[in-house]
Design a protein around this motif. Structure first.
Motif, PDB file in Angstrom:
ATOM      1  N   GLU A  24      66.286  12.208  15.204  1.00  0.00           N
ATOM      2  CA  GLU A  24      66.245  13.553  14.634  1.00  0.00           C
ATOM      3  C   GLU A  24      66.244  13.474  13.104  1.00  0.00           C
ATOM      4  N   VAL A  25      65.379  14.276  12.478  1.00  0.00           N
ATOM      5  CA  VAL A  25      65.335  14.338  11.024  1.00  0.00           C
ATOM      6  C   VAL A  25      66.531  15.160  10.556  1.00  0.00           C
ATOM      7  N   VAL A  26      67.413  14.517   9.791  1.00  0.00           N
ATOM      8  CA  VAL A  26      68.616  15.158   9.278  1.00  0.00           C
ATOM      9  C   VAL A  26      68.342  15.764   7.908  1.00  0.00           C
ATOM     10  N   GLN A  27      67.492  15.086   7.139  1.00  0.00           N
ATOM     11  CA  GLN A  27      67.178  15.542   5.789  1.00  0.00           C
ATOM     12  C   GLN A  27      65.775  15.077   5.425  1.00  0.00           C
ATOM     13  N   ASP A  28      65.029  15.932   4.735  1.00  0.00           N
ATOM     14  CA  ASP A  28      63.660  15.635   4.316  1.00  0.00           C
ATOM     15  C   ASP A  28      63.465  16.305   2.962  1.00  0.00           C
ATOM     16  N   VAL A  29      63.528  15.532   1.893  1.00  0.00           N
ATOM     17  CA  VAL A  29      63.548  16.074   0.539  1.00  0.00           C
ATOM     18  C   VAL A  29      62.447  15.437  -0.299  1.00  0.00           C
ATOM     19  N   LEU A  74      67.279  10.041   8.861  1.00  0.00           N
ATOM     20  CA  LEU A  74      67.174  10.278  10.302  1.00  0.00           C
ATOM     21  C   LEU A  74      68.456   9.884  10.997  1.00  0.00           C
ATOM     22  N   ASP A  75      68.788  10.604  12.068  1.00  0.00           N
ATOM     23  CA  ASP A  75      69.852  10.165  12.952  1.00  0.00           C
ATOM     24  C   ASP A  75      69.291   8.930  13.656  1.00  0.00           C
ATOM     25  N   ARG A 135      76.051   4.090   7.928  1.00  0.00           N
ATOM     26  CA  ARG A 135      76.948   4.976   8.665  1.00  0.00           C
ATOM     27  C   ARG A 135      77.074   6.287   7.910  1.00  0.00           C
ATOM     28  N   TYR A 136      77.067   7.366   8.646  1.00  0.00           N
ATOM     29  CA  TYR A 136      77.334   8.667   8.074  1.00  0.00           C
ATOM     30  C   TYR A 136      78.771   8.651   7.570  1.00  0.00           C
ATOM     31  N   TYR A 159      75.192   6.765  13.093  1.00  0.00           N
ATOM     32  CA  TYR A 159      74.388   5.890  12.250  1.00  0.00           C
ATOM     33  C   TYR A 159      73.184   6.640  11.708  1.00  0.00           C
ATOM     34  N   LEU A 160      72.845   6.339  10.470  1.00  0.00           N
ATOM     35  CA  LEU A 160      71.735   6.988   9.794  1.00  0.00           C
ATOM     36  C   LEU A 160      70.722   5.953   9.327  1.00  0.00           C
ATOM     37  N   PHE A 161      69.498   6.396   9.206  1.00  0.00           N
ATOM     38  CA  PHE A 161      68.397   5.571   8.743  1.00  0.00           C
ATOM     39  C   PHE A 161      67.745   6.334   7.602  1.00  0.00           C
ATOM     40  N   ALA A 162      67.643   5.725   6.440  1.00  0.00           N
ATOM     41  CA  ALA A 162      67.047   6.374   5.275  1.00  0.00           C
ATOM     42  C   ALA A 162      65.796   5.621   4.854  1.00  0.00           C
ATOM     43  N   THR A 163      64.776   6.377   4.478  1.00  0.00           N
ATOM     44  CA  THR A 163      63.545   5.778   3.986  1.00  0.00           C
ATOM     45  C   THR A 163      62.856   6.755   3.041  1.00  0.00           C
TER      46      THR A 163
END
Length: 97
Positions: A80-85, A74-75, A48-49, A56-60
């Motif tokens: 949707e890509v929320v962050q890409d680092v 990702l949302d 969860r954000y 809800y968020l998905f991290a990988t």
């Protein structure tokens, strides 16, 4: 970094079954398409954000064809890509034996 509170697998399964988010396979496909050619996804987390109980968020982490590891957030509803680092190399290299 955006804050995320991890969700346990049983709760995540209920959220997916209620169609509040995309299936993990679709989210992995989106993440891997951002940085193709490497080993692909290196793991995943669902959560969860921290600023919203209903987002809800998905991290990988995904490895690209040059071996660079990227952390993506990702949302989980829209993909949707929320962050890409790019991950610092010292955080992604295997520990010396």
């Amino acid at each position: 970094m955006i804050g995320m509170t991890q969700i346990e697998s049983d709760e995540a399964r209920r959220i997916v079954e209620a169609e509040l988010v995309l299936p993990a396979g679709e989210l992995l496909d989106i993440a891997e398409a951002r940085h193709p050619g490497g080993r692909g996804a290196l793991g995943l987390e669902f959560g969860r954000y921290e600023g919203s109980a209903s987002r809800y968020l998905f991290a990988t982490e995904v490895e690209d064809e040059e071996g660079t590891v990227w952390q993506l957030l990702l949302d989980a509803h829209s993909g949707e890509v929320v962050q890409d680092v790019e991950m610092p190399e010292e955080e992604t290299s295997p520990a010396p034996e």
